[in-house]
Design a protein around this motif. Sequence first.
Motif, short mmCIF file in Angstrom:
data_model
loop_
_atom_site.label_atom_id
_atom_site.label_comp_id
_atom_site.label_asym_id
_atom_site.label_seq_id
_atom_site.Cartn_x
_atom_site.Cartn_y
_atom_site.Cartn_z
N LYS A 98 0.81 -1.22 0.00
CA LYS A 98 0.00 0.00 0.00
C LYS A 98 0.84 1.27 0.00
N LEU A 99 2.13 1.12 0.18
CA LEU A 99 3.01 2.28 0.33
C LEU A 99 3.35 2.84 -1.04
N LYS A 100 2.54 3.77 -1.52
CA LYS A 100 2.65 4.33 -2.87
C LYS A 100 3.95 5.07 -3.11
N HIS A 101 4.52 5.66 -2.08
CA HIS A 101 5.71 6.49 -2.24
C HIS A 101 7.01 5.73 -2.00
N LEU A 102 6.90 4.48 -1.57
CA LEU A 102 8.11 3.69 -1.31
C LEU A 102 8.83 3.44 -2.62
N CYS A 103 10.01 4.03 -2.76
CA CYS A 103 10.72 3.91 -4.03
C CYS A 103 11.92 2.98 -3.92
N LYS A 104 12.39 2.71 -2.71
CA LYS A 104 13.49 1.77 -2.55
C LYS A 104 13.31 1.00 -1.26
N PHE A 105 13.33 -0.31 -1.39
CA PHE A 105 13.18 -1.20 -0.26
C PHE A 105 14.28 -2.24 -0.39
N PRO A 106 15.53 -1.87 -0.01
CA PRO A 106 16.63 -2.81 -0.17
C PRO A 106 16.53 -3.97 0.81
N ILE A 107 16.66 -5.16 0.27
CA ILE A 107 16.67 -6.34 1.14
C ILE A 107 18.00 -7.03 0.90
N PHE A 108 18.99 -6.64 1.64
CA PHE A 108 20.27 -7.34 1.58
C PHE A 108 20.17 -8.40 2.65
N CYS A 109 19.51 -9.46 2.29
CA CYS A 109 19.27 -10.57 3.19
C CYS A 109 18.71 -10.11 4.53
N LEU A 110 17.45 -10.38 4.73
CA LEU A 110 16.84 -10.06 6.01
C LEU A 110 17.47 -10.90 7.12
N LEU A 111 18.14 -11.99 6.73
CA LEU A 111 18.88 -12.80 7.70
C LEU A 111 20.36 -12.50 7.55
N LYS A 112 21.04 -12.31 8.65
CA LYS A 112 22.46 -11.94 8.61
C LYS A 112 23.34 -13.03 8.01
N ASN A 113 22.91 -14.27 8.05
CA ASN A 113 23.75 -15.34 7.55
C ASN A 113 23.58 -15.58 6.05
#
Length: 123
Positions: A98-113
């Motif tokens: 629903k977040l219309k303005h979200l332009c960047k959502f980096p997911i560099f592994c949500l898990l540290k390993n």
Amino acid sequence: KALMHLSVLDLGENLLVGAIPEVIGDLHALESFYLQNNNLDGTLPTCIGLLLNLQNLYVNGNDLEGSIPRQFGNLENLRGLGLFENYLTGKIPTEIGKLKHLCKFPIFCLLKNEHQLMDYYFM
């Protein structure tokens, strides 16, 4: 009361420990909240979803666990969201869509390993 008009809170890279306090939900004027690269643990507080003026939220590089609160879908002004390099589990809530303005959502592994880089860009 002195912090009620605070628009930017940058506490990144300060060796902070413990959980993100629930009182953060009282900072309704907050537009940018940076807590990256500390030693924070616990879960992401659902009260962050009350920060309706929030445009940037970066809590990456901590030891946060649990799931991404569906209340984050209330953050209609959010443009940047950094949750990577934590121990988050579960699915990304559909409310994030629903977040219309979200332009960047980096997911560099949500898990540290994990060691995989994925950047999601929304148009």
